[in-house]
Structures are given as C-alpha cells and as structure tokens.
Design an enzyme around this catalytic site. Sequence first.
Site, PDB file in Angstrom:
ATOM      1  N   LYS A   1       0.660  -1.207  -0.126  1.00 20.39           N
ATOM      2  CA  LYS A   1       0.006   0.083  -0.101  1.00 20.39           C
ATOM      3  C   LYS A   1       0.734   1.214   0.131  1.00 20.39           C
ATOM      4  CE  LYS A   1      -4.529  -1.301   0.833  1.00 20.39           C
ATOM      5  NZ  LYS A   1      -5.563  -0.550   0.183  1.00 20.39           N
TER       6      LYS A   1
ATOM      7  N   LYS B   1      -4.037  -9.964 -12.036  1.00 21.24           N
ATOM      8  CA  LYS B   1      -5.113 -10.292 -10.744  1.00 21.24           C
ATOM      9  C   LYS B   1      -6.427  -9.798 -11.245  1.00 21.24           C
ATOM     10  CE  LYS B   1      -5.794  -9.433  -6.170  1.00 21.24           C
ATOM     11  NZ  LYS B   1      -5.737  -8.557  -4.984  1.00 21.24           N
TER      12      LYS B   1
ATOM     13  N   LYS C   1     -11.664  -5.219  -9.733  1.00 26.11           N
ATOM     14  CA  LYS C   1     -12.648  -4.335 -10.168  1.00 26.11           C
ATOM     15  C   LYS C   1     -11.646  -2.955 -10.763  1.00 26.11           C
ATOM     16  CE  LYS C   1     -17.454  -4.000  -8.848  1.00 26.11           C
ATOM     17  NZ  LYS C   1     -18.325  -3.427  -7.700  1.00 26.11           N
TER      18      LYS C   1
END
Length: 340
Positions: free
Chosen positions: A112, A193, A196
């Site tokens: 992240k 992967k 969305k």
Amino acid sequence: MKKRILSGMRPSGRLHLGHLEGVLKNWVKLQDEYECFFFVADWHALTDNLDTSKRQENILQMLIDWLSVGIEPKKSTIFIQSEIQQHAELHLLLSMVTPISWLERCPTFKDKLRALSPSENPSLGLLGYPVLQTADIIMYKADFVPVGEDQLAHLELAREIVRRFNSLYKKVFAEPQPILASSPRLLGLDGRKMSKSFNNSILLSDDAETVREKVRTMITDPARIYLKDKGHPDVCNVFTYRKIFAGDTVDEVEKACRRAEIGCTECKSKLAASISSYLEPIQDRRKEFEKDTDRIWQMVSSGVEKARGVAEQTIIETREAMNINSAPASRSGAKRGGVK
Ligand code: TRP
C-alpha cells in the site's frame, strides 16, 4: 460442537467471478460443516476510500451477491462490522500489545505504501488494518478463517498478537488458522489479478451481452497468431476459464486447439455462453432479492444481534483478563440511581 469459521469482505459493491471462485464457493460449502460468521468489513473499507457516499449501496449489492450464490442466513450469521462497536474496543486494546514494527513489516502495508503518491501519508488506520482484522477474528473465537493467499500474512500477525495477549494476561484466545481455497486463482481478462479497479473482471450480475463483449477482449495464447497455428491451451487464460465453466467439453476443446481445429473466436463465444448459463441461476436469485431489499436488512439485523451477543461476552472476558473492570461502586448496583 461445530468448529467456528469467520470471514469478511470489504464492501466494494457487485462481486466478480474471482470472488465466486476464490472465496464464495468455499464459504457456501463451509456453511454445512461449521458454525459460520460472515461479515461486511466496512471499517476496513475506509482504508481504501474515505468517500462513504456509496457505502450503503455497496454493502447492499455485495450482500445480494452473497445471498444469490448461496450464503444462507438460516445457516450462517451475516453482519456488518460497524454495527458492532465491540470490534473498536478490542481493536484498541489489541493495539496496545502490538508493536508498530510488526505492522510496518507487513507485506500488505508495504504494498500500500508503494502505491501511495509521495504527497499522501498513510493513515494510522491503514497501519492498524491487521489489528482490526485480528479483533474481527478473535472476537468470535474463530477456529478457522477462509481467506485468499494475500491474507496469510494477516493471519500470521493475528496469531502473534494472540500469543502476546495470552502471555501478558490470560489465555483468552486461541490462535486462528487459515483455510485456503483449493480452486486455482482465476485471473482477470487481461491476465493480471482479477480486480474491479483494473477493469478486467466479469461481474456475477453481468448480462449475456456484456459477458460476450468482455470475453471477446481476453488474451489467448500469444504464440497463436493465425487460425492455422497450433494452440497451447496450457498457457491460455480462456482455456483456464473453460476448465471451470465448461468442465465436460474441456478435453475435446483442448485437443481441437492443439490441432488448430478450433479458432480463438469460436472458443471465446462458447466460453461466453457457458459463463452466462453458469450465472443464470445466480442472476435469477438476484432478481428476487432485488425486489425485497427490506428482507435483506432484516436478515442483517438479526445477524448483528446474534454477533453482538458473542462480542459482548468476549469483551467481558478481555476486560477481566486485563483487569479493566468497572469501578466497584457501579458494579454492586446498590447505588445505581440511588439516593444522594
Ligand atoms: N482483509 C480482508 C480482505 O481484504 C477482509 C477482512 C477484514 C477479513 N477482517 C477480516 C477477512 C477477518 C477474514 C477475517 O479480504
């Protein structure tokens, strides 16, 4: 007594085939063997996005997908994290026994951080993500947690936090173990992967036309340029999908592809048709649930009630172990509302 399972998902709205294959099918199966708790991790979702304007809709759409694939409120307790304040209390208490260094070396946190732009600062909530996840799990004394591989580091951390808590205070919690889905990971339309945010997924609620259009864009065997070139199904993403969604014809397809007897366009249109017929019963159930969303919220509120009962008990035990009990005067009840 049945062993207990807990798992959760951040509410990202409508779910895709990757969720179905990688997570939901497993949940559906586990319902019969275990006492299951499945919840909407809406506090965790704040680490992705602070905009809560679509929160309710995202939760609803995700719940409709859960129910449509066969998660049953009769079998499983379904609830929303933020409805149960005990998660926040346990998160706070666990954060006291968790060294920052454990959290900083967590691979999901590092990923992240890398994805943030230089001007963005990671929040305390993001750093503490696995602590909240630990609270979610041990609140219900879950024996097993069905998760994807990307969550293994969080489970490892949960076990470390549990060990630390138990050795500092009292053995209140057991170390939770992961259950990995046995199905192979379904990649996105572009071979990355399925996500969305990459715009490479097929949603469980996509209609036949949308599925056809999406499948048309899929990348196949890169070495197969002309129809006459022999194909290599083992490196073809379309073939991986066919193995899942059109099981019985798969041997023939494999042979035909290797002999260049079937082209990618034909193969894709067959795949699109099998995906749509696979999704049809799920979408029929979705239509029913969409007509009666009140029923869904009612189901959630009875799940919340049940989960809260368990959570209250765990918090009492945790406070007792830590010696954080109410003051004696208010405990005795003698003075409550009494005379001055
Ligand atoms: N981190 C999980 C995910 O992104 C969601 C989650 C939150 C979770 N709390 C959990 C999963 C507890 C299992 C158990 O998928």
